[in-house]
Structures are given as C-alpha cells and as structure tokens.
Design an enzyme around this catalytic site. Structure first.
Site, short mmCIF file in Angstrom:
data_model
loop_
_atom_site.label_atom_id
_atom_site.label_comp_id
_atom_site.label_asym_id
_atom_site.label_seq_id
_atom_site.Cartn_x
_atom_site.Cartn_y
_atom_site.Cartn_z
N ILE A 146 0.83 -1.21 0.00
CA ILE A 146 0.00 0.00 0.00
C ILE A 146 0.86 1.26 0.00
CG2 ILE A 146 -1.71 1.31 1.32
CD1 ILE A 146 -2.78 -1.39 2.35
N SER A 204 -7.00 -1.20 9.53
CA SER A 204 -7.51 -2.45 8.98
C SER A 204 -8.86 -2.76 9.60
CB SER A 204 -6.53 -3.59 9.27
OG SER A 204 -7.08 -4.84 8.94
N TYR A 249 -0.89 -8.93 15.09
CA TYR A 249 -1.28 -7.89 14.13
C TYR A 249 -2.62 -7.26 14.52
CZ TYR A 249 -2.62 -5.78 9.65
OH TYR A 249 -3.04 -4.92 8.67
N LYS A 268 -3.43 -3.32 15.49
CA LYS A 268 -4.39 -2.49 14.78
C LYS A 268 -5.48 -1.97 15.72
CE LYS A 268 -2.61 -2.48 10.67
NZ LYS A 268 -2.02 -1.24 10.12
#
Length: 336
Positions: free
Chosen positions: A14, A138, A151, A155
C-alpha cells in the site's frame, strides 16, 4: 507549491502504491522503509511519474531513526504537509506458537511504529498549526481473526491511540488533523515474506483488493481528513457491522472458517521472513506493490469510490428511490 508527503512502509504494498499516486501530483515524497532495494525502486517510480523522491532507510520501531528521516525531509523539501503511517510486520501462527520476542517485534513496528511516526509528525505540525496524519488501519482493528493475534492487537491499539489523540487536538482547537483509513484484504507482498508457521502459504481473507484500491483510499483520507475514519472496500464495512451486530455469531463463524480461509493450496514460503530484517536489502530484491494474488484481486471497489464521492452517491440513491417510486405509482395506477 508541491505537497511534501512522508510515507512509512513505502518500499512495497500500500505504501508503494500510495507513493505513485502522490508522484503523479508532482509531490515531494519521503520514502521510509528498512529495505534499500525496494526504496530505490520506489524512488525511480516516483521520479518517472513526475514526483520528487527522497529515500531514508529507517526502522519505524526506532523513534530516533524516524526523527532523523523527518529532519532530512525538512532540509530537502521544507515543511511536511502529510505523514502516512503504513509500515507493519506480522506473524501468522496460533498465539501459543508465537515467541515473546516475535510478539514484541510485531507490536514495536505495527503499533509503536505508528506512535513514533505520529509523534515525529506532530513535533513539526503543531507549531505550524497545519498538517495531516493518516493511519493505515484495517478491518482487523475492529474485528480480530485467528492466526493474527499480534497484528490484530496492534491495529486495535492504533484505533484507541488515534481516538485519544483526536480528542486532544479538538480540545486545543488545532488545525492538525488525524484520520484512519481502514483496509480490507489487500494483495501485497507481505504474504510471501511474513513469518508463518502455517502448513500452507498464507493469504488475505477473500475477497482481495489490489493495493491501488487501498492507495486511493489513503490519498482521499489525506485530502479530506475531518472524518474520523474511512472504510475502504465493502468487505471492511460488512466486517465491522457484522461484528457490531452479532459478535458472538461471528466468533463461531471465524473459529470454523478462519484457519482455512487464510491459507492457499500453495506450499508455504521458503525464503526468509521480514520480521527482524528486511528481505529487500540486496540489489534486484525489490518486490513492488503487488503480491502473488493478482488473478484473484479486484482492481476497483464500488464502495470505496462512493465514499470518495458522497454527493454523487446520494444523488444516485435519490434517483434510484425516485425511479422505484415512479415505477410503483405507475403500476398501481394502471391496476386501479
């Protein structure tokens, strides 16, 4: 005068796709990542597209390295207008198979790296009372899934920390803005270089979007930062609302499907992971923006496009309602 934009995690995925979009605007782009090969390739792309690149090899987990990178950007380009936090790393494994040092590392990069970047940006933006910070979030920051506990935790933490910061900026009456672009599953190289203990090759949970879809969402968020957050892709919206409406049901669904949906029929990656060291340190080791799922990935998102053009979406909805109403009246008039 061209914008000056800082992008962490700019060597791939990204971040790389976002750098290309700013390059087309003629922006000054500071590209930050650990891997020099990826950064150099990204810089060539930025220059070829009309932008002005500067690369800085830095680990976002190290606040001093980010501070040095920001100083280099200011010395070269002047004041920073937009700071985009995008760098992350992860481990695919059940929680009890992730070592303490691995968990620490994911948290240091994927959460504290955002904190460090935000602090560095604010140090420059607050005295000028101008600037925008975009956190690349996310859907997993609101709805966790199995095999990605480190992860998902990072987030979630980004959401909490950013919400707290936003209220502090509002209290000050500051013209510095912070927003989050919440991402769907994206076809980035991370799934081939992530540390994984899965029996098969990890994959994003389908449907999968190309990084250009995500990048358009990031740039739009930076251009219109007054909203708290942006949801990129219909699956992001669906995931978040499903979790709010029926979290217990979603728990059971993910327990049943979440393991298989994150693995392909391919053999697991055989190369080194990028958890502690970059995988693009040497010449000719650039990975670009895309991962290995090009055939499955969508290059556009209707939901994301509508979110960038709410007036057009509202007009379209009104026209649709009017058309349905007209059809209904016509039908019932004929019947009567």
């Amino acid at each position: 005068m061209p914008q000056t934009v800082v992008i962490t995690g700019a060597s791939a995925g990204i971040g790389r796709a976002t750098a290309r979009l700013y390059a087309r605007r003629g922006a000054n782009v500071l590209l930050i990542a650990r891997g020099r090969a990826g950064l150099e390739a990204a810089a060539k792309e930025v220059e070829s597209l009309g932008g002005h690149p500067l690369i800085q090899v830095a680990d976002t987990a190290d606040a001093a390295q980010l501070e040095a990178a920001a100083q280099a950007a200011e010395q070269t380009f002047g004041p920073i207008d937009v700071w985009i936090n995008c760098a992350f790393t992860s481990v695919f494994a059940p929680f009890d198979e992730i070592a303490a040092a691995e968990y620490d590392r994911v948290t240091q990069v994927s959460y504290l790296g955002f904190v460090n970047g935000t602090r560095t940006a604010l140090k420059r933006m607050l005295p000028r009372d101008a600037g925008t910070i975009v956190q690349v979030g996310s859907a997993l920051g609101e709805r966790s899934i199995p095999l990605q506990s480190a992860y998902c935790g990072a987030k979630h933490a980004i959401n909490g920390f950013t919400s707290s910061l936003r209220t502090e900026l509002l209290h000050r009456g500051s013209n510095v803005h912070v927003t989050i672009a919440q991402m769907p599953a994206v076809n980035t190289p991370q799934f081939s270089w992530v540390r994984s203990r899965l029996p098969q090759h990890p994959q994003p949970v389908p449907p999968i979007y190309q990084p250009e879809v995500a990048a358009r969402g990031v740039v739009h968020a930076a251009d219109h930062p007054r909203r708290k957050q942006y949801y990129i892709g219909a699956t992001t919206v669906a995931t978040i609302w499903a979790n709010r409406l029926a979290p217990a049901l979603l728990d059971r669904y993910l327990a049943r499907t979440g393991f298989d949906s994150q693995q392909t029929d391919l053999w697991p990656p055989t190369g080194a992971s990028n958890l502690f060291e970059p995988v693009d340190r040497t010449k000719d080791s650039d990975h670009g923006a895309h991962g290995v799922f090009d055939e499955q990935a969508h290059s556009s998102s209707l939901e994301a496009a509508l979110s960038r053009h709410p007036a057009a979406a509202a007009a379209g909805l009104a026209l649709g309602i009017a058309a349905l109403a007209t059809a209904w009246l016509h039908r019932h008039t004929r019947v009567s």
